[in-house]
Scaffold this motif. Structure first.
Motif, short mmCIF file in Angstrom:
data_model
loop_
_atom_site.label_atom_id
_atom_site.label_comp_id
_atom_site.label_asym_id
_atom_site.label_seq_id
_atom_site.Cartn_x
_atom_site.Cartn_y
_atom_site.Cartn_z
N LEU A 42 -15.94 111.18 28.42
CA LEU A 42 -16.28 112.60 28.32
C LEU A 42 -16.90 113.11 29.62
CD1 LEU A 42 -16.03 113.98 25.46
CD2 LEU A 42 -18.51 114.21 25.61
N LEU A 43 -17.80 112.29 30.15
CA LEU A 43 -18.44 112.65 31.42
C LEU A 43 -17.40 112.79 32.51
CD1 LEU A 43 -21.57 110.35 31.57
CD2 LEU A 43 -21.46 112.81 31.29
N LEU A 44 -16.47 111.83 32.53
CA LEU A 44 -15.45 111.85 33.57
C LEU A 44 -14.59 113.10 33.46
CD1 LEU A 44 -14.38 108.12 33.72
CD2 LEU A 44 -15.83 109.39 35.28
N LEU A 45 -14.28 113.46 32.24
CA LEU A 45 -13.47 114.65 32.03
C LEU A 45 -14.20 115.89 32.56
CD1 LEU A 45 -10.84 115.63 30.74
CD2 LEU A 45 -12.14 116.14 28.69
N ALA A 46 -15.49 115.97 32.20
CA ALA A 46 -16.29 117.11 32.66
C ALA A 46 -16.32 117.15 34.18
CB ALA A 46 -17.70 117.00 32.12
N LEU A 47 -16.50 115.99 34.76
CA LEU A 47 -16.55 115.91 36.22
C LEU A 47 -15.23 116.34 36.84
CD1 LEU A 47 -17.55 115.02 38.97
CD2 LEU A 47 -17.04 112.69 38.36
N GLY A 48 -14.14 115.87 36.25
CA GLY A 48 -12.83 116.21 36.79
C GLY A 48 -12.61 117.71 36.80
N LEU A 49 -12.96 118.35 35.69
CA LEU A 49 -12.77 119.80 35.61
C LEU A 49 -13.66 120.54 36.61
CD1 LEU A 49 -12.42 120.19 31.75
CD2 LEU A 49 -10.63 120.18 33.50
N LEU A 50 -14.91 120.07 36.71
CA LEU A 50 -15.83 120.68 37.65
C LEU A 50 -15.31 120.57 39.08
CD1 LEU A 50 -19.54 119.89 36.84
CD2 LEU A 50 -18.51 122.07 37.39
N SER A 51 -14.81 119.37 39.43
CA SER A 51 -14.38 119.21 40.82
C SER A 51 -13.16 120.08 41.10
CB SER A 51 -14.09 117.77 41.19
OG SER A 51 -14.18 116.93 40.12
N MET A 52 -12.33 120.26 40.07
CA MET A 52 -11.18 121.13 40.27
C MET A 52 -11.65 122.55 40.56
SD MET A 52 -8.18 120.20 37.64
CE MET A 52 -7.08 121.58 37.66
N LEU A 53 -12.63 122.98 39.78
CA LEU A 53 -13.19 124.31 39.96
C LEU A 53 -13.78 124.46 41.36
CD1 LEU A 53 -13.85 126.84 38.15
CD2 LEU A 53 -16.15 125.90 38.02
N LEU A 54 -14.57 123.47 41.74
CA LEU A 54 -15.25 123.56 43.03
C LEU A 54 -14.26 123.54 44.18
CD1 LEU A 54 -18.52 121.51 42.68
CD2 LEU A 54 -18.03 123.89 42.19
N SER A 55 -13.22 122.70 44.06
CA SER A 55 -12.29 122.66 45.18
C SER A 55 -11.51 123.96 45.24
CB SER A 55 -11.39 121.42 45.11
OG SER A 55 -10.30 121.66 44.29
N GLY A 56 -11.30 124.59 44.09
CA GLY A 56 -10.69 125.92 44.09
C GLY A 56 -11.57 126.92 44.85
N PHE A 57 -12.88 126.86 44.60
CA PHE A 57 -13.83 127.72 45.31
C PHE A 57 -13.70 127.53 46.82
CE2 PHE A 57 -17.55 128.58 42.18
CZ PHE A 57 -16.67 129.27 41.39
N LEU A 58 -13.69 126.25 47.20
CA LEU A 58 -13.64 125.94 48.63
C LEU A 58 -12.40 126.54 49.27
CD1 LEU A 58 -14.71 122.23 49.13
CD2 LEU A 58 -15.97 124.32 49.48
N VAL A 59 -11.29 126.42 48.56
CA VAL A 59 -10.04 126.91 49.12
C VAL A 59 -10.08 128.43 49.25
CG1 VAL A 59 -7.58 127.08 48.77
CG2 VAL A 59 -8.74 124.94 48.32
#
Ligand SMILES: Nc1ncnc2c1ncn2[C@@H]1O[C@H](COP(=O)(O)OP(=O)(O)OP(=O)(O)O)[C@@H](O)[C@H]1O
Ligand SMILES: [Mg+2]
Lengths: 795, 244
Positions: free
Chosen positions: A262-279
């Protein structure tokens, strides 16, 4: 590249190498995080499920008096049973050159290692399989607790008080064995003919069965287990001491595993969001930097769509480069991550093959997300009218002086000029500031939440100390006379007080007629000073209680009928009796327990003998406590009281902390990954700001600014963003960590106490100061290298 | 307001402005920079726009090139109602009809001089790709920059950059060339060379509209329009240097 416009795209990519590297890194970080996390999660789950399924997990285990093959055969043929396996298993203590203190060993013996039908064992590195007489093959989790080598000799204390040497001849893997690091004792496999050598009978005392049916429910399994017990075991006169019916298809680490996943899933989604921000951030900056060139291209005949495609092409190149970089990096790091995680959770990975959908997701994150994120800024840029584009000064200076923030900044009159200037810069680029802040604040929030979860876990473990008012526990092989044993134990030097309890297995007769798996019932003096119960409901045991029991939260969770005011039927030692639940206390992280008065329980069983003695010592040093315990154990042995288990509470506490530590480890992986995304984001923003301010910097140089002032400007800017994200992160850490803690405690089925980590907040303040300083250093250096000439010729 | 009637027949009118008004809204109070301009320019004319700083010269030429939109009024160039075109059609139309020369040259820094000239052809799909280089080199010869073709703009002097920009403006062989202070950043000798180039282009039947500060330059154009506070206040027609 025939068309000239594509040549321009190519030149821009190559010419602005630093920017290209930055953008590619930002996107690659997203790919990396998503790849490691989602890939790791998918592979771990896949391999875990596959290995667990091929091990042929049990649906029920019976702990019994000795029985033979006949019973196993009857069990295997029983309707609804797909396989039955008998084995001998017993606990021993042993000494070994690698450890000063004696350790616990769970010895398991099979008659025919070639035909294990339930809970299969996989030999991994063995000299001989199955083990010969006098040999032992250790479950490989032992390697997590000690440096065991083939050829090592374990000196096992036998039942008759002698010492028998067993030689380690290899390591095997049993996904169903409790990993050594969690239970503080190793598991080892021996041949049947070794049993007499260590004072045991060549017979079975454990029956494991697996049941037919793919979607068996716990209720069905319990019912079948109960009828098998009645019709096969008890019918043949085999006394059953305990039964364990796990939730079908679930591994004992399944809950932890679920939490991790569950933690990993949350992390995966968060990192996707953050990398979207960066882009979005970098692409908007890129466009605003190129806005004048866009204006020129449109002035000489370029259509908005043509120009849009040029920039989308550019982003696509960034994406392709990021995919080329990120996918293999994620695969490599993912493998390390999986290896480590599988080591901790003790299961084997037979294939590291990344599922196709994970690779596809990585490509989506690397290519599609950047393109989607880029469309809006690019369209905004290419739609800007030619006049606006040509007269664009980079920042919308006309708007400065209106906003609230700007006015607030106007109040900061006392600041040194470069500092004031850099703050003005920070707020001038509000959109970018917001994106960077969002990224870094989220990362900060996660990091501080992890600190809080860790603190909460520590708090929960500390709560154990409040419960345990004793320092060590000794368990006897057979119930013993209380007065005698206590006299021997109390006479040990270093021991200040002793108390003995009666422990028994209790089976709850559920209202629906099914029986539950075994609960532990403990009989202790109602006025004991050896535990400090934390009552959640009702009351503790009192003098004069006739049929009162108190249950812990784990028991209430497992069996909802165990609640205050309820009358329940318990089967203890073959006798059924009715009890009255008077209170609920907090659990001790070690499963469901029922408490009763010792005398009351003794008279129900018809035997006042005790099964365990608890010691208080004169010291708080864990090693001294261990020494006192060893002395007490030796004295009891001498007095003829056979001890099977002796552990200090400090040791138990460590092993529980270890288990929860897995979660914290995963949380840290998560925090570090997110923090890296945040740092790359901040560095990127700072660098873009430098590139954008090139002219400004040049002008400042021209009017005499020193290196130091330029550094001051950019470092102040970086630190400001860092501190702001720290403050916002700290504010979101509270709700985030309470949520995370209750999520975790729900997933592992253990109620955790919550504690906010102020020290974590302070620590992160220090770390983020260093990080933002470091992140602004490289851009600041680049800025200090800007010459007046560069600035003026800069387009 | 001054009417600029021309003696020539309406048919030869290449460019026609009627009642063009431009009001800027971006400041605190709206500012009207052009207050109803009427103007006709014929094929082959060399028109100079002169006036004080802030009088509205740039605004006017931006209306003609379609770089900016008028608030009111009509602009018809070569039969095309420019004021009605959207950004996209405008870009395509401009690429083929008007070559734009800026005060600050505005070459793309990452492309060579030659590539800068190829770019408009690429955008407007003019000529076959293999003819393009030949044509671009020919243009560079015309502006005496053939030997600088493969350099990046940053390596060129100001005058060279401006000549390259003029070559780029001519890339798609547009009938009209619009230049906003093309010599504003050049020394007088270089400015003279650029001006000479314009005169040769007029001989080749190009129509040139040029904004200038320089009174000497203004005297060399065939027709000079004085802009004061957003209005054309005076018009002088000089005798062509090389005779009619
Ligand atoms: N974007 C704008 N917003 C508001 N006012 C503007 C804008 N652009 C120009 N102006 C105003 O319009 C008037 C005309 O400007 P324009 O740039 O056309 O002058 P110009 O004659 O080209 O001057 P110069 O010789 O200095 O280049 C000026 O008073 C100017 O302040
Ligand atoms: Mg002007």
């Amino acid at each position: 590249m025939r068309a000239v416009r594509w040549r321009k795209v190519f030149r821009d990519l190559v010419g602005h190498r630093f920017r290209t590297v930055l953008v590619v890194l930002s996107i690659a970080t997203g790919i990396f995080a998503v790849g490691v996390v989602m890939g790791g999660r998918a592979i771990l789950t896949r391999e875990f499920d596959a290995e667990f399924a091929t091990s042929q997990p049990k649906n029920a285990a019976y702990f019994t008096m000795p029985f033979d093959d006949q019973i196993v055969r009857r069990a295997a043929e029983y309707p609804g049973i797909s396989a039955a396996q008998g084995r001998h298993s017993a606990g021993y203590r042993y000494t070994w050159s690698g450890s000063d203190a004696p350790r616990s060993l769970s010895v398991v013996a099979y008659k025919d290692y070639a035909n294990i039908t339930v809970e299969r064992i996989v030999p991994e590195e063995v000299l001989s399989w199955p083990p010969h007489r006098g040999e032992i093959v250790l479950e490989r989790a032992a390697l997590q607790t000690g440096d065991y080598k083939i050829g090592d000799v374990l000196a096992v204390e036998t039942r008759s008080g002698k010492t028998e040497n067993l030689t380690v001849t290899g390591f095997a893997h049993d996904i169903n064995a409790f990993p050594a690091q969690f239970v503080g004792g190793e598991t080892g496999y021996v041949s049947f003919d070794t049993l007499p050598d260590i004072g045991a009978q060549e017979s079975f005392n454990e029956l494991l069965v697996s049941m037919k049916g793919a979607n068996l429910t716990l209720r069905e399994a319990s019912l079948l287990a109960a009828s098998l017990q009645r019709d096969v075991l008890e019918d043949s006169g085999v006394a059953v001491l305990g039964v364990n019916v796990p939730k079908p298809g679930s591994h004992f680490l399944g809950d932890i595993f679920k939490a991790v996943s569950l933690l990993l899933l949350a992390l995966g989604l968060l990192s996707m969001l953050l990398s979207g921000f960066l882009v979005v951030n970098t692409v908007s900056a890129l466009i605003s930097q190129q806005i004048k060139q866009i204006g020129i291209m449109k002035a000489i005949g370029g259509r908005a769509s043509q120009v849009t495609w040029m920039y989308l092409g550019m982003v696509a190149v960034y994406g392709v480069l990021a995919v080329i970089l990120g996918v293999p990096a994620a695969q490599f790091a993912g493998k390390l991550f999986i290896e480590y995680a599988a080591g901790i959770l003790n299961f084997r990975i037979s294939s590291y093959a990344v599922p196709g959908w994970v690779t596809a997701l990585e490509v989506v994150v690397g290519l599609i997300v950047p393109l989607l994120a880029a469309v809006v800024p690019i369209r905004l840029g290419t739609r800007t009218s030619v006049v606006r584009a040509l007269t664009n000064t980079g920042v919308n200076s006309a708007k400065f002086g209106h906003g609230l923030v700007d006015r607030a900044l106007g109040l900061l009159r006392g600041l040194p000029r470069p500092v004031a200037l850099s703050l003005r810069n920070t707020f001038l680029r509000k959109g970018r500031l917001l994106m960077t802040l969002a990224t870094l604040s989220l990362a900060s929030g996660v990091v501080m939440s992890v600190f809080c979860v860790q603190a909460s876990i520590e708090q929960s473990v500390d709560d154990l100390d409040a419960w345990w008012r004793y320092d060590a526990q000794i368990r006897y092989e057979q119930p013993v006379d209380r007065i005698g044993a206590e006299r021997v134990a109390a006479g040990t030097s270093g021991v200040s007080a002793v108390e003995s309890w009666i422990g028994a297995a209790a089976v709850l007769d559920r209202p629906d007629g099914t029986k539950n798996e075994t609960l532990n019932i403990l009989g202790m003096p109602y006025d004991t000073t050896f535990v400090g119960p934390k009552l959640l409901a009702g009351r503790w045991l009192e003098a004069g209680d006739k049929d009162a029991i108190v249950v812990n939260t784990d028991a209430r969770k497992a069996e909802p009928s165990l609640d205050v005011g309820q009358r329940v039927s318990l089967e203890i030692g073959g006798e059924t009796s009715t009890w009255h639940v008077v209170g609920v206390v907090t659990g001790q992280l070690s499963g469901p327990v029922i408490y009763a008065d010792r005398e009351v329980l003794g008279s129900f069983i018809g035997d006042q003998s005790v099964t365990q003695t608890l010691l208080k010592t004169e010291t708080s040093d864990p090693l001294m406590q261990r020494a006192a315990l060893d002395r007490a154990e030796a004295r009891l042995d001498e007095g003829g009281y056979r001890v099977v288990g002796a552990r200090t509470q400090a040791e138990l506490r460590d092993s529980i902390a270890n288990e929860l530590g897995i979660l914290v480890w995963f949380l840290w992986v998560m925090a570090v990954l997110l923090a890296s995304v945040g740092i790359i984001g901040l560095t990127g923003t700072m660098s873009i700001n430098v590139i954008e301010s090139t002219r400004e910097i040049g002008v400042m140089r021209a009017i005499g600014a020193q290196h130091i002032s330029i550094y001051q400007i950019f470092i102040t800017e970086g630190l400001t963003v860092g501190f702001m994200s720290w403050a916002i992160g700290a504010a979101i850490a509270y709700p985030m960590s309470t949520g995370l803690t209750s999520l975790l405690s729900g997933a592992i089925g253990i109620p955790l106490s919550y504690r906010f980590s102020w020290s974590g907040v302070v620590t992160w303040l220090g770390v983020i100061a260093v990080i933002s300083f470091a992140a602004s250093l490289a851009p600041a250096f680049r800025a200090s290298q800007v010459s007046v000439r560069d600035a003026i010729s800069y387009e | 307001m001054s009417e600029t009637a021309t003696p020539d027949s309406v048919d030869s009118t290449l460019l026609r402005l009627r009642g063009v008004v431009k009001t800027y809204d971006s400041g605190d109070v709206p500012f009207t920079a052009l207050k109803g301009i009427d103007l006709d320019v014929h094929t082959g004319e060399f028109v100079g726009i002169i006036g004080k700083s802030g009088s509205g010269k740039t605004t006017l030429i931006n209306m003609i090139t379609g770089i900016d939109h008028p608030t009111a009024g009509e602009i018809v160039i070569d039969g095309t109602p420019v004021h009605r075109l959207g950004e996209n059609d405008l870009a395509r139309w401009r690429g083929r009809t008007i070559g734009v020369v800026f005060q600050f040259f505005q070459l793309l820094p990452t492309l060579t001089v030659l590539e800068n000239i190829l770019l408009p052809m690429d955008f407007c799909h003019m000529w076959l790709p293999r003819e393009r280089v030949e044509r671009a080199m020919h243009l560079l010869e015309q502006v005496e920059l053939a030997d600088q073709a493969y350099k990046l703009p940053a390596a060129l002097s100001g005058g060279q950059q401006q000549r390259a920009a003029i070559a780029r403006a001519l890339a798609n062989d547009p009938p009209i060339l619009a230049a906003d202070e093309p010599t504003g950043n050049l020394d007088s000798k270089t400015a003279d060379a650029v001006f000479g180039l314009f005169e040769r282009l007029v001989e080749q039947h190009k129509t040139i509209i040029m904004v200038t500060h320089d009174n000497d330059m203004a005297k060399r154009v065939r027709r000079a329009l004085h802009v004061t506070d957003g209005e054309i206040t005076e018009e002088r027609v000089y005798r062509p240097r090389h005779g009619a």
